[in-house]
Design a protein around this motif. Structure first.
Motif, PDB file in Angstrom:
ATOM      1  N   SER A 105       0.856  -1.260   0.043  1.00  0.00           N
ATOM      2  CA  SER A 105      -0.062  -0.004   0.120  1.00  0.00           C
ATOM      3  C   SER A 105       0.801   1.163   0.027  1.00  0.00           C
ATOM      4  O   SER A 105       2.021   0.965  -0.032  1.00  0.00           O
ATOM      5  CB  SER A 105      -0.932   0.057   1.199  1.00  0.00           C
ATOM      6  OG  SER A 105       0.028   0.161   2.317  1.00  0.00           O
ATOM      7  N   GLY A 106       0.393   2.304  -0.151  1.00  0.00           N
ATOM      8  CA  GLY A 106       1.091   3.663  -0.221  1.00  0.00           C
ATOM      9  C   GLY A 106       1.539   3.867   1.383  1.00  0.00           C
ATOM     10  O   GLY A 106       2.733   4.240   1.429  1.00  0.00           O
ATOM     11  N   THR A 107       0.440   3.806   2.372  1.00  0.00           N
ATOM     12  CA  THR A 107       1.098   4.010   3.708  1.00  0.00           C
ATOM     13  C   THR A 107       2.418   3.107   4.163  1.00  0.00           C
ATOM     14  O   THR A 107       3.157   3.947   4.740  1.00  0.00           O
ATOM     15  CB  THR A 107      -0.144   3.977   4.598  1.00  0.00           C
ATOM     16  OG1 THR A 107       0.148   4.746   5.948  1.00  0.00           O
ATOM     17  CG2 THR A 107      -0.396   2.536   4.980  1.00  0.00           C
ATOM     18  N   PHE A 139      -0.896  14.705   2.652  1.00  0.00           N
ATOM     19  CA  PHE A 139      -1.285  13.533   3.174  1.00  0.00           C
ATOM     20  C   PHE A 139      -0.358  12.249   2.949  1.00  0.00           C
ATOM     21  O   PHE A 139      -0.053  12.244   1.857  1.00  0.00           O
ATOM     22  CB  PHE A 139      -2.861  13.340   2.353  1.00  0.00           C
ATOM     23  CG  PHE A 139      -3.531  11.890   2.720  1.00  0.00           C
ATOM     24  CD1 PHE A 139      -4.145  11.718   4.166  1.00  0.00           C
ATOM     25  CD2 PHE A 139      -3.213  10.840   2.092  1.00  0.00           C
ATOM     26  CE1 PHE A 139      -4.588  10.619   4.314  1.00  0.00           C
ATOM     27  CE2 PHE A 139      -3.787   9.466   2.594  1.00  0.00           C
ATOM     28  CZ  PHE A 139      -4.560   9.284   3.853  1.00  0.00           C
ATOM     29  N   HIS A 140       0.037  11.456   3.729  1.00  0.00           N
ATOM     30  CA  HIS A 140       0.878  10.405   3.434  1.00  0.00           C
ATOM     31  C   HIS A 140       0.313   8.931   4.035  1.00  0.00           C
ATOM     32  O   HIS A 140       1.189   8.030   3.758  1.00  0.00           O
ATOM     33  CB  HIS A 140       2.160  10.620   4.073  1.00  0.00           C
ATOM     34  CG  HIS A 140       2.877  12.159   3.686  1.00  0.00           C
ATOM     35  ND1 HIS A 140       3.293  11.924   2.350  1.00  0.00           N
ATOM     36  CD2 HIS A 140       2.972  13.025   4.005  1.00  0.00           C
ATOM     37  CE1 HIS A 140       3.787  13.270   2.051  1.00  0.00           C
ATOM     38  NE2 HIS A 140       3.636  13.994   3.276  1.00  0.00           N
ATOM     39  N   GLY A 141      -0.934   8.827   4.483  1.00  0.00           N
ATOM     40  CA  GLY A 141      -1.603   7.681   4.752  1.00  0.00           C
ATOM     41  C   GLY A 141      -1.884   7.540   6.262  1.00  0.00           C
ATOM     42  O   GLY A 141      -1.799   8.570   7.111  1.00  0.00           O
ATOM     43  N   GLU A 191       4.734  15.803  -1.002  1.00  0.00           N
ATOM     44  CA  GLU A 191       4.245  15.487  -2.204  1.00  0.00           C
ATOM     45  C   GLU A 191       4.565  16.177  -3.401  1.00  0.00           C
ATOM     46  O   GLU A 191       4.322  17.516  -2.968  1.00  0.00           O
ATOM     47  CB  GLU A 191       2.561  15.358  -2.158  1.00  0.00           C
ATOM     48  CG  GLU A 191       1.841  14.489  -1.024  1.00  0.00           C
ATOM     49  CD  GLU A 191       0.517  14.976  -0.590  1.00  0.00           C
ATOM     50  OE1 GLU A 191      -0.484  14.729  -1.167  1.00  0.00           O
ATOM     51  OE2 GLU A 191       0.455  15.528   0.379  1.00  0.00           O
ATOM     52  N   ASP A 224       6.816  12.113  -2.190  1.00  0.00           N
ATOM     53  CA  ASP A 224       5.717  11.145  -2.312  1.00  0.00           C
ATOM     54  C   ASP A 224       4.902  11.462  -3.655  1.00  0.00           C
ATOM     55  O   ASP A 224       4.166  12.473  -3.818  1.00  0.00           O
ATOM     56  CB  ASP A 224       4.827  11.515  -0.964  1.00  0.00           C
ATOM     57  CG  ASP A 224       3.489  10.674  -0.756  1.00  0.00           C
ATOM     58  OD1 ASP A 224       3.428   9.694  -2.256  1.00  0.00           O
ATOM     59  OD2 ASP A 224       2.878  10.533   0.033  1.00  0.00           O
ATOM     60  N   ILE A 226       2.664   8.811  -4.603  1.00  0.00           N
ATOM     61  CA  ILE A 226       1.689   7.938  -4.549  1.00  0.00           C
ATOM     62  C   ILE A 226       0.493   8.340  -5.403  1.00  0.00           C
ATOM     63  O   ILE A 226      -0.195   7.267  -6.353  1.00  0.00           O
ATOM     64  CB  ILE A 226       1.337   7.554  -3.211  1.00  0.00           C
ATOM     65  CG1 ILE A 226       2.463   6.749  -2.417  1.00  0.00           C
ATOM     66  CG2 ILE A 226       0.177   6.802  -2.947  1.00  0.00           C
ATOM     67  CD1 ILE A 226       2.277   6.631  -0.920  1.00  0.00           C
ATOM     68  N   GLN A 227      -0.053   9.556  -5.493  1.00  0.00           N
ATOM     69  CA  GLN A 227      -0.970   9.827  -6.147  1.00  0.00           C
ATOM     70  C   GLN A 227      -0.607  10.757  -7.643  1.00  0.00           C
ATOM     71  O   GLN A 227      -1.332  10.514  -8.530  1.00  0.00           O
ATOM     72  CB  GLN A 227      -1.965  10.859  -5.441  1.00  0.00           C
ATOM     73  CG  GLN A 227      -3.183  11.184  -6.106  1.00  0.00           C
ATOM     74  CD  GLN A 227      -4.250  11.907  -5.053  1.00  0.00           C
ATOM     75  OE1 GLN A 227      -5.246  12.609  -5.653  1.00  0.00           O
ATOM     76  NE2 GLN A 227      -4.229  11.581  -3.863  1.00  0.00           N
ATOM     77  N   LYS A 253      -1.169   3.509  -5.361  1.00  0.00           N
ATOM     78  CA  LYS A 253      -2.306   3.736  -6.607  1.00  0.00           C
ATOM     79  C   LYS A 253      -2.174   3.169  -7.605  1.00  0.00           C
ATOM     80  O   LYS A 253      -2.542   1.975  -8.118  1.00  0.00           O
ATOM     81  CB  LYS A 253      -2.373   5.334  -6.328  1.00  0.00           C
ATOM     82  CG  LYS A 253      -2.937   5.835  -4.885  1.00  0.00           C
ATOM     83  CD  LYS A 253      -3.788   7.135  -4.854  1.00  0.00           C
ATOM     84  CE  LYS A 253      -4.621   7.057  -3.563  1.00  0.00           C
ATOM     85  NZ  LYS A 253      -3.833   7.775  -2.464  1.00  0.00           N
TER      86      LYS A 253
HETATM   87  C1  LIG Z   1      -3.258   7.780  -1.133  1.00  0.00           C
HETATM   88  C2  LIG Z   1      -2.196   8.224  -0.571  1.00  0.00           C
HETATM   89  C3  LIG Z   1      -1.360   7.793   0.380  1.00  0.00           C
HETATM   90  C4  LIG Z   1      -1.808   6.368   1.125  1.00  0.00           C
HETATM   91  O1  LIG Z   1      -1.811   5.277   0.449  1.00  0.00           O
HETATM   92  P1  LIG Z   1      -2.448   4.322   0.536  1.00  0.00           P
HETATM   93  O2  LIG Z   1      -2.459   3.105  -0.357  1.00  0.00           O
HETATM   94  O3  LIG Z   1      -3.941   4.585   0.712  1.00  0.00           O
HETATM   95  O4  LIG Z   1      -2.398   3.478   1.924  1.00  0.00           O
HETATM   96  C5  LIG Z   1      -0.023   8.297   0.777  1.00  0.00           C
HETATM   97  N1  LIG Z   1       0.248   9.436  -0.244  1.00  0.00           N
HETATM   98  C6  LIG Z   1      -0.460   9.956  -0.855  1.00  0.00           C
HETATM   99  C7  LIG Z   1      -0.092  11.381  -1.732  1.00  0.00           C
HETATM  100  C8  LIG Z   1      -1.768   9.502  -1.086  1.00  0.00           C
HETATM  101  O5  LIG Z   1      -2.455  10.171  -2.424  1.00  0.00           O
END
Ligand SMILES: *Cc1c(COP(=O)(O)O)cnc(C)c1O
Length: 396
Positions: A105-107, A139-141, A191, A224, A226-227, A253
């Motif tokens: 997962s991202g977190t 937001f990082h999780g 991010e 980060d 992730i998104q 993601k």
């Molecule tokens: C969604 C997100 C996370 C967390 O990812 P999960 O897979 O939900 O744990 C971390 N950082 C960013 C920038 C995100 O958008």
């Protein structure tokens, strides 16, 4: 036939209520469209929160997963497996990083990034009091480490004490970051484009300034992605359009396009002096099923020229959104990069607009407190954008 209403009631009696869900039970998807149990069609501009970059039901992707299921789903990290090696090589080639660790997962990728930074600092001076600078509205999780660097007190408050040594600075304000630097700072995490906080892309001068600051002070830069990664902003990873490279980066993601998988990646310098056997692990990480998905996602990105498509369609998308901002007084600003866009709404509840949009067969998400977030599958066409705008206007 059981209808959505019954299923929703059963879900609320069984699944812990940690989400206020839309009253829709989704059943299947095709391309950029989703269908609920009653067969109602939705144009999807949420992509499962920026996950389903390739759209639903891509046959080649589905076949690759089916083939891997028949071969081997799991091995543990006590062994090597071929899909993991393919996925690793492809993600490193795409990102320019040197080593990857796969997570679920991202977190979990953020947790690994934080541990890497702390270990790197510990290798330097053998002390454990290192600090990390994170950004407000980030937001990082949701796990405790990731939550500790998430700049949102509402998410944090009930779970204190969180991990120590975290300082918060203003995003896109280099002076504010400099003010938080001490001789204990080991990393800065941000991010490249803030997502959940309301779709704020980093300014070029800001990100370059943070990189320079990190170089001067021997601080690691954690980006980060992730998104905003995986082609969403018109580069494979968003940082690639800034002329800045991270020491550590995170992805998740869209990395597996629906299969739960994340990753953190290190550059050579960081990899050489951080995590070693015994420092970190995860049972499922690098599992052949998830990695077969990752590997196929990178193949399809190349084959379908996804990043090029994002670049080509972005001006049309931005123009359409700008037209809406011009037309409606309560739309006060458009922000974003590529197919990660936000419209700021003033004086009207965003939730109501989103609910109306769903009624009209358009799935949208919010970000921050007052932003309509657009993170569609990366394969959308101009016709899809037109349809989205029509449905959205109807919802106003
Ligand atoms: C969604 C997100 C996370 C967390 O990812 P999960 O897979 O939900 O744990 C971390 N950082 C960013 C920038 C995100 O958008």
């Amino acid at each position: 036939m059981t209808c959505s209403k019954d299923y929703i009631e059963r879900a609320e009696n069984a699944v812990l209520h940690t989400y206020n869900r839309y009253q829709i039970v989704l059943e299947k998807g095709k391309g950029v469209r989703l269908y609920d149990l009653e067969g109602k069609e939705y144009l999807d501009f949420g992509a499962g929160i920026a996950v389903f970059a390739l759209g639903y039901g891509n046959e080649e992707y589905n076949q690759a997963l089916k083939d891997q299921i028949d071969k081997l789903i799991h091995t543990s990290n006590l062994f090597y497996n071929v899909p993991m090696i393919h996925a690793a090589e492809k993600i490193l080639k795409a990102s320019g990083m040197s080593r990857v660790f796969f997570t679920n997962s991202g977190t979990e990728a953020i947790e690994g990034a934080i541990k890497t930074a702390r270990k790197y600092a510990w290798m330097k001076d053998n002390s454990t009091d290192h600090e990390i600078i994170a950004m407000k509205h980030s937001f990082h999780g949701r796990s405790l480490g990731a939550l500790s660097v998430t700049g949102n007190s509402h998410y944090q408050e009930p779970f204190k004490p969180l991990i120590g040594g975290i300082r918060f600075a203003e995003y896109n304000n280099l002076e504010s970051v400099k003010e938080q630097v001490t001789d204990k700072t080991c990393a800065i995490i941000l991010e490249t484009v803030q997502g959940e906080g309301g779709i704020y892309p980093a300014d070029k001068e800001f990100l370059q300034g943070v990189r320079k600051l990190c170089d001067e002070k021997g601080i690691l830069l954690i980006l980060d992605e992730i998104q905003c990664g995986m082609g969403r902003t018109g580069s494979m990873f968003a940082f690639q359009s800034y002329g800045v490279e991270p020491d550590i980066m995170t992805a998740a993601k869209a990395l597996g396009c629906g299969v739960p998988v994340g990753a953190f990646m290190l550059n050579e310098k960081t990899a050489a002096r951080s995590l070693v056997p015994g420092d970190h692990g995860t049972t499922y990480g690098g599992n052949p099923f998830a990695c077969a998905a990752v590997s196929k996602v990178f193949d399809l990105f190349e084959e379908l020229e996804i990043v090029k498509h994002v670049r080509e369609i972005t001006p049309y998308f931005e123009e359409k959104l700008d037209m809406l901002v011009d037309k409606y007084e309560f739309l006060t600003q458009r922000r974003g990069k590529g197919l990660m866009q936000g419209l700021e709404v003033t004086g009207r509840p965003v939730g109501e607009i989103i609910q109306k949009a769903m009624d009209n067969g358009l799935i949208l998400m919010s970000a921050g407190t007052n932003v309509l977030r657009f993170v569609p599958p990366l394969v959308i066409t101009e016709e899809d954008i037109d349809e989205m705008a029509d449905k959205l206007e109807k919802s106003f």
